[in-house]
Scaffold this motif. Structure first.
Motif, PDB file in Angstrom:
ATOM      1  N   VAL A  87       0.836  -1.209   0.000  1.00 47.42           N
ATOM      2  CA  VAL A  87       0.000   0.000   0.000  1.00 47.42           C
ATOM      3  C   VAL A  87       0.869   1.256   0.000  1.00 47.42           C
ATOM      4  CG1 VAL A  87      -1.656   1.327   1.370  1.00 47.42           C
ATOM      5  CG2 VAL A  87      -1.981  -1.131   1.064  1.00 47.42           C
ATOM      6  N   ALA A  88       2.003   1.195   0.708  1.00 52.74           N
ATOM      7  CA  ALA A  88       2.882   2.363   0.811  1.00 52.74           C
ATOM      8  C   ALA A  88       3.640   2.639  -0.476  1.00 52.74           C
ATOM      9  CB  ALA A  88       3.861   2.177   1.961  1.00 52.74           C
ATOM     10  N   GLY A  89       3.664   1.674  -1.394  1.00 48.80           N
ATOM     11  CA  GLY A  89       4.289   1.905  -2.680  1.00 48.80           C
ATOM     12  C   GLY A  89       5.771   1.604  -2.756  1.00 48.80           C
ATOM     13  N   VAL A  90       6.284   0.740  -1.869  1.00 49.46           N
ATOM     14  CA  VAL A  90       7.691   0.356  -2.013  1.00 49.46           C
ATOM     15  C   VAL A  90       7.867  -0.379  -3.339  1.00 49.46           C
ATOM     16  CG1 VAL A  90       7.970   0.181   0.492  1.00 49.46           C
ATOM     17  CG2 VAL A  90       7.484  -1.886  -0.838  1.00 49.46           C
ATOM     18  N   ARG A  91       9.070  -0.335  -3.872  1.00 54.81           N
ATOM     19  CA  ARG A  91       9.324  -0.965  -5.171  1.00 54.81           C
ATOM     20  C   ARG A  91       9.613  -2.458  -5.052  1.00 54.81           C
ATOM     21  NH1 ARG A  91      14.123   1.737  -7.959  1.00 54.81           N
ATOM     22  NH2 ARG A  91      13.541   0.166  -9.521  1.00 54.81           N
ATOM     23  N   GLY A  92      10.260  -2.853  -3.961  1.00 53.26           N
ATOM     24  CA  GLY A  92      10.639  -4.243  -3.795  1.00 53.26           C
ATOM     25  C   GLY A  92      10.484  -4.698  -2.368  1.00 53.26           C
ATOM     26  N   ILE A  93      10.194  -5.983  -2.197  1.00 53.05           N
ATOM     27  CA  ILE A  93      10.072  -6.584  -0.867  1.00 53.05           C
ATOM     28  C   ILE A  93      10.878  -7.868  -0.862  1.00 53.05           C
ATOM     29  CG2 ILE A  93       8.530  -7.682   0.806  1.00 53.05           C
ATOM     30  CD1 ILE A  93       6.286  -5.889  -0.203  1.00 53.05           C
ATOM     31  N   LEU A  94      11.747  -8.021   0.125  1.00 52.20           N
ATOM     32  CA  LEU A  94      12.355  -9.313   0.417  1.00 52.20           C
ATOM     33  C   LEU A  94      11.728  -9.787   1.716  1.00 52.20           C
ATOM     34  CD1 LEU A  94      15.974 -10.471  -0.114  1.00 52.20           C
ATOM     35  CD2 LEU A  94      14.621 -11.312   1.796  1.00 52.20           C
ATOM     36  N   ALA A  95      10.922 -10.834   1.632  1.00 51.65           N
ATOM     37  CA  ALA A  95      10.160 -11.323   2.782  1.00 51.65           C
ATOM     38  C   ALA A  95      10.736 -12.635   3.269  1.00 51.65           C
ATOM     39  CB  ALA A  95       8.690 -11.510   2.412  1.00 51.65           C
ATOM     40  N   GLU A  96      10.907 -12.730   4.578  1.00 54.76           N
ATOM     41  CA  GLU A  96      11.355 -13.995   5.155  1.00 54.76           C
ATOM     42  C   GLU A  96      10.224 -15.022   5.116  1.00 54.76           C
ATOM     43  OE1 GLU A  96      14.127 -15.404   6.163  1.00 54.76           O
ATOM     44  OE2 GLU A  96      15.218 -13.664   5.411  1.00 54.76           O
ATOM     45  N   LYS A  97      10.614 -16.284   5.239  1.00 55.35           N
ATOM     46  CA  LYS A  97       9.671 -17.411   5.247  1.00 55.35           C
ATOM     47  C   LYS A  97       8.933 -17.455   6.584  1.00 55.35           C
ATOM     48  CE  LYS A  97      13.373 -19.625   5.143  1.00 55.35           C
ATOM     49  NZ  LYS A  97      14.249 -18.453   4.987  1.00 55.35           N
ATOM     50  N   PRO A  98       7.699 -17.899   6.603  1.00 63.49           N
ATOM     51  CA  PRO A  98       6.797 -18.088   5.460  1.00 63.49           C
ATOM     52  C   PRO A  98       6.135 -16.774   5.074  1.00 63.49           C
ATOM     53  CG  PRO A  98       5.685 -18.735   7.485  1.00 63.49           C
ATOM     54  CD  PRO A  98       7.064 -18.305   7.886  1.00 63.49           C
ATOM     55  N   LEU A  99       5.646 -16.689   3.849  1.00 68.55           N
ATOM     56  CA  LEU A  99       4.952 -15.476   3.429  1.00 68.55           C
ATOM     57  C   LEU A  99       3.708 -15.223   4.261  1.00 68.55           C
ATOM     58  CD1 LEU A  99       5.013 -15.662  -0.482  1.00 68.55           C
ATOM     59  CD2 LEU A  99       6.225 -14.025   0.971  1.00 68.55           C
ATOM     60  N   ALA A 100       3.095 -16.284   4.744  1.00 68.95           N
ATOM     61  CA  ALA A 100       1.849 -16.184   5.497  1.00 68.95           C
ATOM     62  C   ALA A 100       1.727 -17.424   6.384  1.00 68.95           C
ATOM     63  CB  ALA A 100       0.653 -16.084   4.549  1.00 68.95           C
ATOM     64  N   THR A 101       0.850 -17.363   7.364  1.00 72.88           N
ATOM     65  CA  THR A 101       0.680 -18.498   8.271  1.00 72.88           C
ATOM     66  C   THR A 101      -0.664 -19.205   8.088  1.00 72.88           C
ATOM     67  OG1 THR A 101      -0.153 -17.038  10.032  1.00 72.88           O
ATOM     68  CG2 THR A 101       2.215 -17.478  10.000  1.00 72.88           C
ATOM     69  N   SER A 102      -1.436 -18.781   7.090  1.00 72.17           N
ATOM     70  CA  SER A 102      -2.692 -19.457   6.770  1.00 72.17           C
ATOM     71  C   SER A 102      -3.011 -19.222   5.309  1.00 72.17           C
ATOM     72  CB  SER A 102      -3.839 -18.914   7.643  1.00 72.17           C
ATOM     73  OG  SER A 102      -4.171 -17.585   7.266  1.00 72.17           O
ATOM     74  N   ARG A 103      -3.921 -20.022   4.781  1.00 72.53           N
ATOM     75  CA  ARG A 103      -4.304 -19.840   3.375  1.00 72.53           C
ATOM     76  C   ARG A 103      -5.042 -18.522   3.172  1.00 72.53           C
ATOM     77  NH1 ARG A 103      -4.598 -25.521   3.994  1.00 72.53           N
ATOM     78  NH2 ARG A 103      -3.287 -26.598   2.447  1.00 72.53           N
ATOM     79  N   ALA A 104      -5.797 -18.089   4.169  1.00 75.62           N
ATOM     80  CA  ALA A 104      -6.494 -16.805   4.052  1.00 75.62           C
ATOM     81  C   ALA A 104      -5.476 -15.666   3.965  1.00 75.62           C
ATOM     82  CB  ALA A 104      -7.432 -16.598   5.235  1.00 75.62           C
ATOM     83  N   GLU A 105      -4.445 -15.723   4.793  1.00 77.58           N
ATOM     84  CA  GLU A 105      -3.390 -14.707   4.712  1.00 77.58           C
ATOM     85  C   GLU A 105      -2.675 -14.767   3.367  1.00 77.58           C
ATOM     86  OE1 GLU A 105      -2.056 -14.325   9.432  1.00 77.58           O
ATOM     87  OE2 GLU A 105      -0.678 -15.163   7.948  1.00 77.58           O
ATOM     88  N   ALA A 106      -2.451 -15.973   2.872  1.00 76.10           N
ATOM     89  CA  ALA A 106      -1.767 -16.122   1.587  1.00 76.10           C
ATOM     90  C   ALA A 106      -2.555 -15.433   0.473  1.00 76.10           C
ATOM     91  CB  ALA A 106      -1.566 -17.599   1.271  1.00 76.10           C
ATOM     92  N   GLU A 107      -3.877 -15.534   0.513  1.00 73.34           N
ATOM     93  CA  GLU A 107      -4.693 -14.871  -0.505  1.00 73.34           C
ATOM     94  C   GLU A 107      -4.601 -13.351  -0.374  1.00 73.34           C
ATOM     95  OE1 GLU A 107      -6.125 -16.032  -3.236  1.00 73.34           O
ATOM     96  OE2 GLU A 107      -5.042 -17.847  -2.637  1.00 73.34           O
TER      97      GLU A 107
END
Length: 338
Positions: A87-107
């Protein structure tokens, strides 16, 4: 001009993995923001870098602006923090594992990343390891396969202190997890490093036959699917020689990669392909998976296609969710039968 980097979370992953890696890329990136809910920790880590410290994600994102956000916060905040950065408009994200902790979060992650067009790279260092990539590309055996991921490591602090001079917050007593929570945490926190590699050979699990937690911390899981079987073994917390090995046996060939422990910046894995009349080895190379994942993000920001598109990352995550669910089910059945 160097890209501005902000880190969300100032703990061990930020200090012992990303800051040493970013120092190797100082001509291309510069840390300007450091956020942690423990503001004193954020300030102590930020000071030697000349970065601004903050105590919340909105405060970090409301600063002078960052080009790249690094998600090093606790797992349960990853999806929320990815959304905020999109939302803030950053150009790139390096995210540590896991991207999400549930399928709802993943969506939610899927929607936010797709809508923003942000370049997203997952900090899964083994998937970028140059020795593994070369060896696995040369492995053409059609299976069926048996895969074993064996991880035997001392406590993380041992390697964190080798990587950097750590600034640690005051310890807080952890809440002992249940056996099911510990097993799920093992899959999503440790096995997840190798599961994308396993998925190439075993795209689907039909069942988990054995699932147990090990003391002081670890797990043993055996699973099977249409293309073969897998053993996942992990035990941490001792003083033994570290060993992190992934082995794949096909019908006529064997592929093995010996990875450095987490937090160790000592080059790539050493990988070997053994065939009936030939043995080929790759590595160790100077570039480790940590540096390679940052090089990947910078390449994508420069217009290169991602090695692992968002759809692949979310499929890998769903694979881990499925395994954790099957493993917890097997553990529950074993407890009920005892």
């Amino acid at each position: 001009m160097a890209l501005k980097v902000g880190l969300l979370g100032a703990g061990a992953v930020a200090q012992a993995i990303h800051l040493p890696t970013l120092a190797r890329l100082a001509d291309r990136v510069r840390v300007t923001e450091m956020m942690d809910v423990d503001l004193a920790l954020a300030a102590a880590v930020a000071a030697p870098l000349g970065a601004r410290a903050s105590g919340s994600v909105p405060e970090l994102l409301a600063g002078d602006g960052v080009d790249i956000a690094v998600i090093c916060s606790p797992d349960r905040f990853h999806a929320e923090h990815i959304e905020a950065c999109c939302v803030a408009g950053v150009r790139g994200i390096l995210a540590e594992k896991p991207l999400a902790t549930s399928r709802a979060e993943a969506e939610r992650v899927r929607s936010a990343v797709t809508a923003s067009g942000v370049a997203l790279v997952l900090g899964a260092m083994h998937t970028f390891d140059p020795a593994w990539l070369a060896a696995s590309a040369a492995f053409t055996d059609r299976g069926p396969f048996h895969v074993r991921s064996a991880i035997y490591l001392p406590a993380n602090a041992h390697f964190e202190d080798m990587a950097t001079t750590m600034v640690r917050p005051a310890p807080t007593p952890p809440r002992p997890p249940s056996a099911a929570e510990a097993l799920r945490g093992g899959v999503l926190g440790l096995a997840v490093h190798d599961l994308p590699l396993v998925r190439r050979f075993l795209p689907r699990f039909d069942r988990v036959d054995v699932a147990a937690r090990l003391d002081p911390w670890g797990y043993v899981i055996t699973a099977a699917g249409p293309d073969g079987t897998v053993e996942l073994l992990a035990r941490t917390g001792g003083t033994w020689q570290p060993d992190w090995t992934l082995t794949v046996w096909g019908l006529d060939a064997e592929l093995e990669a010996a990875f450095p422990p987490s937090y160790v910046h000592a080059g790539s894995a050493v990988a070997a392909l053994r065939e009936p009349r030939h043995r080929t080895t790759w590595g160790p190379y100077p570039t480790d998976g940590y540096l390679a994942e940052w090089q990947e993000l910078l390449a994508v920001l420069g217009g290169a296609p991602p090695r692992y598109p968002l759809g692949v990352l979310l499929e890998d995550l769903d694979y881990a969710f499925t395994l954790s669910e099957l493993a917890v089910g097997a553990l529950t059945r074993a407890v009920d039968a005892a």
